[in-house]
Design an enzyme around this catalytic site. Sequence first.
Site, PDB file in Angstrom:
ATOM      1  N   GLY A 155      45.169  33.106  27.792  1.00 11.27           N
ATOM      2  CA  GLY A 155      45.409  34.212  28.699  1.00 11.27           C
ATOM      3  C   GLY A 155      46.305  33.790  29.840  1.00 11.27           C
ATOM      4  O   GLY A 155      46.393  32.601  30.187  1.00 11.27           O
ATOM      5  N   CYS A 156      46.989  34.745  30.459  1.00  7.24           N
ATOM      6  CA  CYS A 156      47.997  34.429  31.465  1.00  7.24           C
ATOM      7  C   CYS A 156      47.401  33.719  32.689  1.00  7.24           C
ATOM      8  O   CYS A 156      47.913  32.683  33.131  1.00  7.24           O
ATOM      9  CB  CYS A 156      48.758  35.687  31.868  1.00  7.24           C
ATOM     10  SG  CYS A 156      47.713  37.077  32.378  1.00  7.24           S
ATOM     11  N   MET A 157      46.321  34.260  33.251  1.00 10.69           N
ATOM     12  CA  MET A 157      45.714  33.614  34.417  1.00 10.69           C
ATOM     13  C   MET A 157      45.010  32.325  34.033  1.00 10.69           C
ATOM     14  O   MET A 157      44.952  31.372  34.811  1.00 10.69           O
ATOM     15  CB  MET A 157      44.761  34.576  35.126  1.00 10.69           C
ATOM     16  CG  MET A 157      45.488  35.655  35.902  1.00 10.69           C
ATOM     17  SD  MET A 157      44.412  36.683  36.921  1.00 10.69           S
ATOM     18  CE  MET A 157      43.706  37.754  35.677  1.00 10.69           C
ATOM     19  N   ALA A 158      44.506  32.275  32.793  1.00 10.94           N
ATOM     20  CA  ALA A 158      43.859  31.050  32.317  1.00 10.94           C
ATOM     21  C   ALA A 158      44.868  29.921  32.203  1.00 10.94           C
ATOM     22  O   ALA A 158      44.623  28.806  32.674  1.00 10.94           O
ATOM     23  CB  ALA A 158      43.179  31.304  30.979  1.00 10.94           C
ATOM     24  N   ALA A 160      47.823  29.546  33.617  1.00 16.57           N
ATOM     25  CA  ALA A 160      48.320  29.129  34.930  1.00 16.57           C
ATOM     26  C   ALA A 160      47.291  28.242  35.629  1.00 16.57           C
ATOM     27  O   ALA A 160      47.642  27.237  36.264  1.00 16.57           O
ATOM     28  CB  ALA A 160      48.656  30.350  35.778  1.00 16.57           C
TER      29      ALA A 160
END
Length: 352
Positions: A155-158, A160
């Site tokens: 996932g994107c926030m994961a 990062a």
Amino acid sequence: MSTAESKTLRAAILGGSGFTGAELYRLLGRHPQIRVEFISSESKAGLPVDRYFVSSLHKKTPGSLKFRKLEELEGPYDLIFSCLPTGSLPRYIERAAAQTDKIFNISGDYRITDPGLLQAHYPESLKYEVPGGAHYYIPEFSEINRDAKLVNLPGCMAVASIYSLYPLAAHDLIEPRVITDAKTGSSGAGKASSETHAERAHNFRPHKIHGHRHKPEIEHALKGHLGREIELQFSTFSLDLPRGILVTSYTQLKEGVTEVDVRKAFYSTYASKPFIHYFNSKNGPHGPMIKTVTGTNMAEVGAYVDGRSCVSIASIDNLIKGAAGQAVQAANLYYGFPEEAGLQYAAEGAWP
């Protein structure tokens, strides 16, 4: 299998009319060895793809590809990219798996394996097993598993958050207690979001203080790659921006760990990674920010030490490095293409 010198690969995109699907279609349009021949959308079926996407607005010769319903998927395809909403892919996984050797999954399903966490965050994943098995893959850190049918991207926030923490955890520099906050732009909510412009514009507010489904993913990924558990407090916040993520992780260094140790850890981890730029705290006027990664497949990272207190930061474009670009990068590595193929000009025509 290396296909660097072989024919162009035939690709399909599932769930192609959203923000991530649009980015993926745009990036693959420049890829020298992957050609999109099918793109699904239940709501846009029958519409010409190049007339629908704003990023295709200035094409001199629009292509003939039209959106089609997912039930019309008929392969074989060399690879399939899934941008379906979370909860949708499991219902189609058997059909998709029968049409290709490899599925690159950008949605949340199958990223974690713990049944309790799946029930809480991805219950549909428990109902449908993956024919051929699944593999969680971070391009910068994971070993390629060619036996797995389904390649799950973070996932994107994961991802990062993982970029901000991985060097510290990999070199065993920090105590297990970690606090991470992630600030994200509005495109992360997708086109179906019920949030209005009036709520988001000129505002900065909490999104989810506790219980975000990327929290167990971060914990699971670090444990899986490093064999080391962390105690993570993970909170997310909404930015008045269309795209981009900036993550800040707060950690305590172990006794005796110095700022030099931290710099060496980040440099040795990221020096050979083409899509990660490490800001040494001594070598530049600024650190990671959103504006300099927007429209690219780059991640910026930096770490700043005061005594035993360490603040590490990562920024990415959520639609590219956090989703579509990361998927193209993964496909390049799996098929033996240059890692940067199709990603050199990511910023051109980015929308939104």
